[in-house]
Design a protein around this motif. Structure first.
Motif, PDB file in Angstrom:
ATOM      1  N   ARG A 161     -10.690  -7.739 -29.009  1.00 31.37           N
ATOM      2  CA  ARG A 161     -11.017  -6.639 -30.144  1.00 31.37           C
ATOM      3  C   ARG A 161     -11.115  -6.697 -31.394  1.00 31.37           C
ATOM      4  NH1 ARG A 161      -5.051  -5.472 -26.263  1.00 31.37           N
ATOM      5  NH2 ARG A 161      -6.123  -4.575 -23.817  1.00 31.37           N
ATOM      6  N   GLU A 162     -10.442  -7.757 -31.752  1.00 30.47           N
ATOM      7  CA  GLU A 162     -10.959  -7.698 -33.425  1.00 30.47           C
ATOM      8  C   GLU A 162     -12.007  -7.612 -33.622  1.00 30.47           C
ATOM      9  OE1 GLU A 162      -8.602 -11.732 -34.201  1.00 30.47           O
ATOM     10  OE2 GLU A 162      -7.389 -11.417 -33.631  1.00 30.47           O
ATOM     11  N   VAL A 163     -13.272  -8.569 -33.308  1.00 25.64           N
ATOM     12  CA  VAL A 163     -14.464  -8.471 -32.877  1.00 25.64           C
ATOM     13  C   VAL A 163     -15.316  -7.342 -33.382  1.00 25.64           C
ATOM     14  CG1 VAL A 163     -17.041  -9.138 -32.418  1.00 25.64           C
ATOM     15  CG2 VAL A 163     -14.940 -10.638 -32.292  1.00 25.64           C
ATOM     16  N   ILE A 164     -14.429  -6.280 -32.148  1.00 23.02           N
ATOM     17  CA  ILE A 164     -15.119  -4.821 -31.922  1.00 23.02           C
ATOM     18  C   ILE A 164     -14.534  -4.606 -33.785  1.00 23.02           C
ATOM     19  CG2 ILE A 164     -15.156  -2.337 -30.964  1.00 23.02           C
ATOM     20  CD1 ILE A 164     -14.904  -4.269 -28.022  1.00 23.02           C
ATOM     21  N   GLY A 165     -13.284  -4.317 -33.666  1.00 29.23           N
ATOM     22  CA  GLY A 165     -12.710  -3.869 -34.971  1.00 29.23           C
ATOM     23  C   GLY A 165     -13.653  -4.197 -36.639  1.00 29.23           C
ATOM     24  N   ASP A 166     -13.445  -5.435 -36.428  1.00 29.05           N
ATOM     25  CA  ASP A 166     -14.327  -5.901 -37.372  1.00 29.05           C
ATOM     26  C   ASP A 166     -15.815  -5.779 -37.744  1.00 29.05           C
ATOM     27  OD1 ASP A 166     -12.048  -7.193 -38.203  1.00 29.05           O
ATOM     28  OD2 ASP A 166     -12.926  -8.918 -36.916  1.00 29.05           O
ATOM     29  N   MET A 167     -17.454  -5.412 -36.521  1.00 31.50           N
ATOM     30  CA  MET A 167     -17.896  -4.740 -36.541  1.00 31.50           C
ATOM     31  C   MET A 167     -18.126  -3.469 -37.648  1.00 31.50           C
ATOM     32  SD  MET A 167     -19.807  -6.448 -33.191  1.00 31.50           S
ATOM     33  CE  MET A 167     -21.116  -4.947 -32.676  1.00 31.50           C
ATOM     34  N   THR A 168     -16.799  -2.951 -36.638  1.00 32.27           N
ATOM     35  CA  THR A 168     -16.975  -1.613 -36.628  1.00 32.27           C
ATOM     36  C   THR A 168     -16.797  -1.123 -38.457  1.00 32.27           C
ATOM     37  OG1 THR A 168     -15.937  -1.305 -34.180  1.00 32.27           O
ATOM     38  CG2 THR A 168     -16.361   0.902 -36.425  1.00 32.27           C
ATOM     39  N   HIS A 169     -15.481  -1.967 -38.861  1.00 31.70           N
ATOM     40  CA  HIS A 169     -15.234  -1.679 -40.448  1.00 31.70           C
ATOM     41  C   HIS A 169     -16.745  -2.174 -40.873  1.00 31.70           C
ATOM     42  CE1 HIS A 169     -13.138  -1.790 -43.981  1.00 31.70           C
ATOM     43  NE2 HIS A 169     -14.344  -3.200 -44.666  1.00 31.70           N
ATOM     44  N   GLU A 170     -17.508  -3.404 -40.809  1.00 34.68           N
ATOM     45  CA  GLU A 170     -18.734  -3.527 -40.910  1.00 34.68           C
ATOM     46  C   GLU A 170     -19.410  -2.695 -41.780  1.00 34.68           C
ATOM     47  OE1 GLU A 170     -18.933  -6.419 -43.612  1.00 34.68           O
ATOM     48  OE2 GLU A 170     -17.017  -7.147 -42.840  1.00 34.68           O
ATOM     49  N   LEU A 171     -19.649  -2.716 -40.086  1.00 41.40           N
ATOM     50  CA  LEU A 171     -20.886  -1.362 -39.930  1.00 41.40           C
ATOM     51  C   LEU A 171     -20.577  -0.039 -40.741  1.00 41.40           C
ATOM     52  CD1 LEU A 171     -22.451  -1.165 -36.239  1.00 41.40           C
ATOM     53  CD2 LEU A 171     -23.690  -2.422 -38.497  1.00 41.40           C
ATOM     54  N   ARG A 172     -19.530   0.043 -41.101  1.00 38.79           N
ATOM     55  CA  ARG A 172     -19.070   1.496 -41.727  1.00 38.79           C
ATOM     56  C   ARG A 172     -19.038   1.616 -42.768  1.00 38.79           C
ATOM     57  NH1 ARG A 172     -13.977   1.440 -40.163  1.00 38.79           N
ATOM     58  NH2 ARG A 172     -13.915   2.799 -37.817  1.00 38.79           N
ATOM     59  N   THR A 173     -18.465   0.464 -43.691  1.00 39.30           N
ATOM     60  CA  THR A 173     -19.268   0.319 -45.262  1.00 39.30           C
ATOM     61  C   THR A 173     -20.771   1.017 -45.676  1.00 39.30           C
ATOM     62  OG1 THR A 173     -17.286  -1.368 -45.418  1.00 39.30           O
ATOM     63  CG2 THR A 173     -18.456  -0.512 -47.148  1.00 39.30           C
TER      64      THR A 173
END
Length: 362
Positions: free
Chosen positions: A144-156
Motif C-alpha cells: 500500500r505504501e509503494v502504491i501510494g508513493d508511486m501515485t504521488h511520484e507520478l502525480r507531481t
C-alpha cells in the motif's frame, strides 16, 4: 462420503485401542488359566491337598477372570474413547482456528493471530503461522505504501505537464524553448521513474540479467573519478580515489557494479556541497570492498534502517527538486545481493556518510 480429519483421528485411536484390547484379552485367555494350574501344582508339591477342589478352583478363576475382563474392557473402552474424542477435538479446534484466520486474511483482516497452545507441536506450528501472518501484514502494508508513493511520484510531473499544456492551449502563456525544456524535463522524470520501477521489479523477482565474470575493477574506479570530476563545480567537493594500484579480481557483473557506483557517487555529489568525496577499495578475507565516503549533510541515526527501502528519502523536498525517485539505493542493494555481495551504510549527521559494499574475490 469422505471422513474429515477429526473422524479419522478418532477412528485411528479406536482402532489402536481395539487392537490393544484384543491382544490383551487373547493373550490373557490363553496364558492365565495355564499359569493358574501351574500355581496349584506348586502348592500341591508343597503339601497342600488340592486334588479334590482343583476343578472348582480353576472354574472359579476362569469365571472371575471373565467378569473382570468384561468390566475392564467396558471401562477401558469408554475411557479411551472419551479421551480419543477429546484429543481429536482439541487438535481440530486449533486447525479450525487456522482455517478461520486464513479466511480473515482473504477478507483483508491482516491482524488476526493464533493464540498460544498447550501442545508443543501445535504451539510451534502456531508460532510459525503467526510469523507468516506478521510477514504478510508487513508485505501488504508495504504494498500500500509503494502504491501510494508511486501515485504521488507520478502525480507531481503529470500535474506540471498538464498545467503547461492547458495554459498553452488556452493561450495564457506563449510557447517558448524554455517551456518545452520544462516539459521535456518532467517527461524525462516520468521516464526515469518508470524505468527504475521496472528495473526494481525485475531485480526483486530475480529476472534481472546478471553476467558474473572475473573482472578487475580498478580501471572502472579510475574512469568514474574522471567522469564525476568533470561534473563537480569549482567550489564544490573534491573527488579522490584511494586504493592500491593493483586490485585482486572479483566475480562480478562489471556493468551492474558500475550502475551501483554511479548511483552512490550521484547521491554523494547531490548531498555534498564542500569537502571531499572519496572512493576507497581494499580486501577483507575472501571479499573486495569498495566504499564511497562523503563529507555531506549525513543521515540521522533514526533514518539509517530505512535507507535501502523503496521511495525513502532523508530530505523529501531537496530530493524531489533534484529529480530523485527514492528507488536507486533499493536497486543498488538488490544488484549487489544478486552478485553474491552485501552493502552497508554508516552515517553521522553533519559529518558525512559511508556506503560500503562487498564482492567475492575470484
Amino acid at each position: 462420503m469422505k471422513m474429515g480429519l477429526r473422524e479419522r483421528l478418532f477412528l485411528s485411536h479406536l482402532v489402536v485401542m481395539l487392537v490393544g484390547v484384543a491382544s490383551l484379552v487373547s493373550i490373557s485367555k490363553i496364558s492365565s488359566p495355564r499359569l493358574f494350574v501351574l500355581h496349584l501344582e506348586r502348592l500341591e508339591n508343597r503339601g497342600f491337598d488340592l486334588i479334590n477342589i482343583r476343578t472348582e478352583l480353576v472354574t472359579g478363576f476362569e469365571l472371575a477372570w471373565q467378569r473382570s475382563t468384561i468390566w475392564s474392557v467396558l471401562v477401558g473402552t469408554t475411557a479411551a474413547g472419551g479421551l480419543s474424542y477429546w484429543v481429536s477435538r482439541r487438535i481440530m479446534r486449533r486447525l479450525t482456528e487456522m482455517e478461520q484466520i486464513t479466511q480473515k486474511f482473504a477478507a483483508g483482516q491482516m491482524d488476526a493471530r493464533l493464540p498460544i497452545s498447550d501442545i508443543a507441536e501445535l504451539n510451534g506450528l502456531g508460532a510459525s503461522f503467526n510469523r507468516m501472518a506478521a510477514s504478510l501484514e508487513g508485505v501488504e502494508a508495504r504494498r500500500r505504501e509503494v502504491i501510494g508513493d508511486m501515485t504521488h511520484e507520478l502525480r507531481t510531473p503529470l500535474t506540471v505537464v498538464r498545467g503547461y499544456l492547458e495554459e498553452l492551449a488556452d493561450g495564457e502563456i506563449e510557447a517558448s524553448p524554455e517551456i518545452y525544456r520544462r516539459l521535456a524535463k518532467e517527461t524525462r522524470r516520468l521516464e526515469r521513474l518508470v524505468n527504475d520501477l521496472q528495473e526494481l521489479s525485475k531485480a526483486e523477482a530475480g529476472y534481472l540479467p546478471i553476467n558474473i565474470q572475473r573482472v578487475n575493477l580498478h580501471p572502472l574506479l579510475e574512469s568514474l573519478v574522471v567522469k564525476f570530476t568533470d561534473q563537480l563545480l569549482e567550489d564544490g567537493p573534491v573527488l579522490v580515489l584511494e586504493c592500491p594500484s593493483v586490485l585482486p579480481p572479483v566475480l562480478a557483473d562489471i556493468d551492474r557494479t558500475e550502475q551501483v557506483l554511479v548511483n552512490l557517487l550521484g547521491n554523494a555529489v547531490r548531498y555534498t556541497n564542500e569537502g571531499s568525496i572519496t572512493i576507497r577499495a581494499g580486501t577483507e578475507g575472501s571479499q573486495l570492498w569498495i566504499a564511497v565516503i562523503d563529507t555531506g549533510i549525513g543521515i540521522p541515526p533514526e533514518n539509517l534502517p530505512h535507507v535501502f527501502e523503496r521511495f525513502w528519502r532523508a530530505d523529501q523536498s531537496r530530493d524531489r527538486h533534484s529529480g530523485g525517485t527514492g528507488i536507486g539505493l533499493t536497486i543498488s542493494r538488490r544488484l549487489i545481493e544478486l552478485q553474491g555481495g552485501q552493502i552497508q551504510v554508516e552515517s553521522e549527521l553533519g559529518v558525512g556518510s559511508t556506503f560500503r559494499f562487498f564482492l567475492p574475490l575470484a
